[in-house]
Design an enzyme around this catalytic site. Structure first.
Site, short mmCIF file in Angstrom:
data_model
loop_
_atom_site.label_atom_id
_atom_site.label_comp_id
_atom_site.label_asym_id
_atom_site.label_seq_id
_atom_site.Cartn_x
_atom_site.Cartn_y
_atom_site.Cartn_z
N CYS A 149 94.42 9.02 -19.24
CA CYS A 149 95.67 9.77 -19.20
C CYS A 149 95.46 11.18 -19.69
O CYS A 149 96.18 12.10 -19.31
CB CYS A 149 96.74 9.07 -20.03
SG CYS A 149 96.32 8.90 -21.78
N HIS A 187 105.21 9.04 -29.46
CA HIS A 187 104.82 10.31 -28.85
C HIS A 187 103.31 10.36 -28.71
O HIS A 187 102.59 9.61 -29.36
CB HIS A 187 105.32 11.46 -29.72
CG HIS A 187 105.20 12.81 -29.07
ND1 HIS A 187 105.54 13.04 -27.77
CD2 HIS A 187 104.77 14.01 -29.56
CE1 HIS A 187 105.36 14.31 -27.48
NE2 HIS A 187 104.88 14.93 -28.55
N ASP A 202 100.02 20.32 -27.75
CA ASP A 202 101.02 19.39 -27.20
C ASP A 202 101.66 20.04 -25.98
O ASP A 202 102.55 20.88 -26.10
CB ASP A 202 102.08 19.07 -28.27
CG ASP A 202 103.04 17.98 -27.83
OD1 ASP A 202 103.17 17.77 -26.62
OD2 ASP A 202 103.67 17.36 -28.70
#
Length: 583
Positions: A149, A187, A202
């Site tokens: 991912c 998260h 992020d």
């Protein structure tokens, strides 16, 4: 374990999809509205910093220990974990925004160093999230299903950059102040390996956010979350593995839960610290205090349960101080807003939120509705030309209902002041007549006589003398008087011929006693004669720099002071008007 793709549509909770096919179905069946906002202006704090050339990234060690997670002490000089010059990225950033999905590999060819490669990928992802709905099939063709991912979020395998997917708790959308974190992580974010160290970023929060219903995504680029310094990143990112805090000592989950949340606006505006550091604060004798330290002059405002009526905010050269006095017991939401002092738009960003627990109310600290925040003189009023105030504090206490405030004025400044109170029915004219302006060269004194006891707001306005326009509000003071015997009349009414640097020495009261001899003493220059007109006319005599004499108030209700400007003319001009007490 099935391959997963994590898409930054939300910050809390994260939306996790177990394969691109499911991702495609989700996007096809869910209506997501996208709003696009311009790229934020880069603050000066990020600019004019240099960075070295990229180095070959070492292999990721098979066994990770704390040796591979060096701590980053923060000296408050930069928001980044490594030297970054955003100006050198301008061309690369602009190119990354234009690259289509098919040209990601070409994008990397524009980057010379590992840092530039990371930057190019970061910018591409942050600015293309809004297009994912129509581009799922292109993503499937570009990225192989067996890829991790992190590769979907950051195709660093193409660029030869080490990247780690990190997970943990976050204080994002949906977060409630003081809440505890339990259960699974909510998260995910990334770490990249550059110049021999790990760095945090992020892309979810760098690209924007969704609303609370997770149906409307708003793109708003946020530079803060690119290579954020770990000392700042920990404020709202708590990794499952404490090593990935990149801090020594590491923060406990309990401290993470209790600590004040500083969002990205806080640091992007150059703010450094806030006190208290806990999200929930208790009042002491009905009062709670908050202070903020910052790098440069910043404007602040606040809301306590949606209003700014029950506080006293003062601006400091490097921050602000706020005292709040809730007028009801219980829990109260306190929000602090800020904006750069030179910002052209009157738009404040929320930088702090607290929960104020009030157990008792201080009823004596009720401020007039006309009190405007911030209160008192500051660096801002100095910029407006009000220098060296006699009262640097925002509150002026007076026992007898009289006080005065002096300033050194900048050039070409005309001043207007008025007095306001919730318990007063003074007309606009009378609000001004309880204040007397005295000018001595470049100094101004505002002499105040309160009409009664209570809390008053002294509002000060200014404009350029050469400007025929209106006066602009500059700042205000809070004046308090507890003496119930106070009842001062207004100062005498002045006319247009009363010159700015004239001065009344006596009588100061605009209400004269009836049937009495009253002594007059006035500082006036450039006049040939001065008369006091009552029932009879009384000429004043000149003595050095002032005119003086006596007037009898018998048989009249008004007394006027008149000047004869030219000895060759017989015309007199009114300059002052006094009232006489009724018998």
């Amino acid at each position: 374990m099935p391959w997963q793709a994590i898409l930054p549509f939300s910050s809390k909770p994260w939306l996790v999809f177990p394969f691109l096919g499911s991702l495609s179905s989700f996007l096809a069946g869910t209506q997501v509205t996208v709003e696009i906002h311009p790229k934020d202006t880069t603050p000066q704090l990020f600019k004019k910093l240099s960075f070295g050339k990229g180095k070959n990234t070492p292999s990721l060690p098979e066994t990770m220990t704390t040796h591979f997670f060096p701590a980053y002490p923060w000296d408050k000089s930069s928001l980044k974990s490594m030297p970054v010059d955003l100006q050198q990225f301008e061309k690369l950033d602009a190119y990354a925004l234009k690259v289509s999905l098919e040209l990601v590999k070409a994008l990397l060819k524009q980057a010379r160093t590992d840092l530039e490669k990371v930057r190019a990928i970061w910018m591409w992802i942050c600015h293309h999230i809004g297009r994912l709905r129509s581009s799922v099939e292109k993503i499937r063709l570009l990225f192989k299903p067996e890829a991790s991912c992190c590769t979907l979020l950051f195709p660093f395998s193409i660029a030869g950059i080490q990247c780690m997917k990190l997970s943990g708790y976050s204080k994002g959308y949906g977060y409630k102040m003081g809440q505890t974190f339990t259960g699974d992580s909510d998260h995910a974010w990334n770490a990249v390996y550059l110049d021999g160290r790990w760095h945090l970023l992020d892309s979810t929060w760098g690209s924007g956010a969704v609303d609370d219903s997770f149906t409307k995504f708003t793109f708003r680029y946020n530079e803060f979350y690119f290579l954020t310094h770990p000392a700042l990143f920990i404020n709202n990112h708590f990794p499952d593995n404490s090593n990935w805090q990149l801090l020594k000592p590491t923060l406990s989950l309990k401290d993470f839960e209790n600590n004040m949340l500083h969002n990205s606006n806080f640091y992007m505006l150059g703010l450094l610290t806030a006190h208290p550091e806990t999200a929930v604060i208790q009042t002491v004798n009905g009062k709670a205090s908050v202070s903020v330290d910052c790098r440069s002059a910043t404007l602040f405002t606040f809301k306590l349960k949606g209003t700014d009526e029950h506080g006293l905010m003062t601006l400091k050269k490097h921050g602000m101080k706020l005292d709040i006095y809730p007028q009801k017991t219980g829990s109260h939401k306190l929000q602090i807003f800020a904006k750069p002092s030179k910002a052209s738009e009157d738009v404040y960003s929320c930088v702090l939120e607290y929960v104020v627990e009030c157990k008792s109310v201080d009823k004596a600290m009720r401020f007039p509705k006309d009190l405007h925040q911030p209160v008192g003189p500051s660096w801002f009023t100095e910029r407006q030309g009000f220098l060296r105030p006699s009262h640097p504090d925002p509150i002026i206490h007076t026992n007898d209902g009289r006080c005065s405030v002096t300033f050194t004025l900048g050039k070409d400044i005309s001043v207007l002041a008025s007095l306001h109170s919730d318990n007063s029915s003074l007309t606009e004219d009378m609000r001004r007549r309880h204040i007397m302006q005295i000018h001595r060269r470049n100094q101004i004194e505002l002499k105040i006589h309160l009409p009664h006891t209570g809390n008053f707001v002294l509002k000060i306005y200014a404009k350029k003398k050469s400007d025929p326009g209106n006066y602009d509000y500059i700042f205000n003071y809070l004046i308090t008087c507890l003496n119930t015997e106070v009842k001062w009349p207004a100062f005498p009414q002045s006319y247009s011929k009363w010159v700015e640097d004239y001065e009344i020495l006596e009588p100061l009261s605009g209400l004269l006693p009836a049937n009495r001899n009253v002594q007059f003493k006035l500082k006036m220059h450039g006049v040939a004669k001065v008369l006091v007109q009552a029932e009879n006319t009384y000429p004043l005599t000149q003595s050095r720099d002032h005119w003086e004499g006596t007037c009898n108030t018998s048989g009249c209700r008004e007394v006027f002071v008149m000047v004869h400007e030219n000895a060759n003319h017989s015309f007199y001009s009114h300059v002052l008007k006094y009232e006489v007490e009724t018998q």
